[in-house]
Design a protein around this motif. Structure first.
Motif: not given
Ligand code: UD1
Ligand code: CA
Length: 453
Positions: A18-32
């Motif tokens: 993904s282009e998005l850094p891993k810790v910004l991938q969303p989980l329950a609508g918020r970044p990890m």
């Protein structure tokens, strides 16, 4: 003694693709990472420092007002090297707790347990037993305490059979950790500075290493790819729904609902399948949400009924409203009590007072609608001239016939009746019938078109 927290979040997360850094991938609508930060807030920590790197400034930028420190690790040379980058940012004494940005389901209670067993001069790591330990650092114990963590790549076949693994969570005294980090080498299979190598140093220095086992795998699962992200999402959703059910909220199927933000519910709320809640949503007592609804940043008053297939965003309703099926409430919609909005009705930035009905096929935008108004099927507020938007006001008790165009700015008086099919461009007086239609004609001698050869 003071507690500092370091969160490692510099890794690339290549397996996310993904282009998005891993810790910004969303989980329950918020970044990890937001979930990890929320967990740290429940602990009484002096400093919290996040180590970032891959993805660059996008990560700190996403957490502008989180009140944490940031340490840049410009090259990802391993977890030990990452912690080293944060040390100058931290309090120089007291204990330091190390967390991973890609382990987002941790609960504060587990960390408190870890902190509780560890005396000054000792250290602790959080471990877990798993069915398949492939890929994780294995915990080697002697006489109950941890003596070594071996990474998969460096493990012997005997060590690979160990099913207790390192979750990455570590608690240690700050000055001691700093000393050990300075001695780390990268002579291993991955050529990285492993944080886990400090365990062997602790043992050599006679420092006791507690291995505290987490109760379940889900809480400590590390997320590396989209499959694990989806698995964590389901686990987190189950946790959120569980919490609501224990508060008395009813669900037709707890596994078929999604909460991406904060959902607060009164008594006797019932939620049918495939309802998605985003942002801040509150549902008053006795609200029913039927199947297939998206509700975002909205407040629904008591006993409001949302029929199937509605899209509700930035809206507020009073009590006893009825919405849908197939209705769309857009931002700035305020419904008072006992309002009915039926199928294929779109409302934007409008106030609708008590008891009014907009039951079929309408667009209501930039409007102020009084009490007890009835809007006929297919009525449209023409609020936009291509450049500017204008307001429509409709007085209490007005009756708007079907298929009416209300060309704003326009005022409909109290108790006015507007004849079906009218295009109203001027104010309509109160208590009178106003209509605008050409006279109905029937054309004598008309013939339909003949078919071309
Ligand atoms: C690590 C542990 C392993 C443990 C596993 C649990 C080490 C050497 N190994 O392995 O024992 O079982 O986590 O999931 O610690 N990071 C940085 N900078 C770096 C490298 C990593 O910030 O240079 C961060 C990553 O963003 C991530 C965390 O550290 O949040 C873990 O890194 P990762 O590469 O996933 O470690 P694993 O190989 O999974
Ligand atoms: Ca990992």
């Amino acid at each position: 003694m003071g507690l500092s927290i370091i969160i490692l979040a510099a890794g690339q997360g290549m397996r996310m693709r993904s282009e998005l850094p891993k810790v910004l991938q969303p989980l329950a609508g918020r970044p990890m990472l937001a979930h990890v930060l929320a967990c740290t807030r429940a602990l009484d920590a002096g400093d919290v420092c996040v180590v970032y790197g891959h993805g660059g400034e996008a990560v700190p930028a996403a957490f502008n007002d989180a009140g944490v420190r940031w340490a840049l690790q410009s090259e990802q040379l391993g977890t030990g090297h990452a912690v080293q980058q944060a040390m100058p940012e931290m309090q120089q004494d007291g204990m330091v707790l190390i967390l991973f940005g890609d382990v987002p389901l941790l609960l504060p209670g587990t960390l408190q347990r870890l902190i509780g067993v560890t005396d000054a001069g000792e250290m602790a790591i959080l471990t877990v037993e798993v069915e398949d330990p492939t890929g994780y650092g294995r915990i080697v114990r002697d006489d109950g305490d941890v003596v070594k963590i071996v990474e998969e790549e460096d493990a012997t076949s005997e060590e690979r059979a160990i099913r207790e693994i390192n979750t990455g969570v570590m608690l240690c005294s700050a000055p001691t950790l700093k000393r050990w980090l300075d001695r780390l080498g990268n002579d291993n299979a991955q050529g990285e500075y492993y944080l886990t190598d400090v365990i062997a140093m602790a043992v050599a220095d006679d420092v006791r290493v507690h291995g505290v086992k987490a109760d379940n795998w889900v809480e400590v699962m590390g997320i590396n790819d989209k499959k694990q992200l989806a698995e964590a999402e389901r686990a987190l959703q189950a946790r959120l729904v569980d919490d609501l059910m224990s508060q008395g909220v009813g669900f037709a199927d707890p596994s078929r609902v999604d909460i991406r933000g904060n959902l607060t519910c009164g008594k006797d709320v019932f939620i049918d399948i495939n309802a998605v809640f985003e942002g801040d949503v509150s549902l008053g007592d006795g609200v029913r949400v039927e199947s297939n609804n998206l509700i975002r940043d909205s407040q629904l008053g008591s006993r409001t009924l949302v029929h199937s297939n509605c899209h509700i965003e930035g809206a507020t309703t009073g009590d006893n409203c009825e919405i849908g099926p197939f209705a769309r409430l857009r931002p700035g919609t305020t419904l008072a009590d006992d309002v009915k909005v039926g199928n294929f009705v779109e409302i934007k930035k409008s106030e609708v007072a008590d008891g009014s009905k907009i039951n079929h096929l309408s667009y209501i935008g930039d409007s102020k609608i009084g009490k007890g108004v009835n809007i006929g099927a297919g009525t449209i507020t023409c609020n936009y001239d291509g450049t500017n938007k204008y307001i429509t006001t409709i007085g209490d008790g007005a009756f708007i016939g079907s298929g009416v165009n209300l060309v704003a700015p326009v005022d409909i008086g109290r108790g006015a009746t507007i004849g079906a099919g009218s295009t109203i461009t001027k104010a309509a007086p109160k208590d009178k019938l106003t209509l605008e239609r050409s006279e109905q004609v029937t054309v004598e001698g008309w013939k339909g078109p003949a078919k071309n050869n």
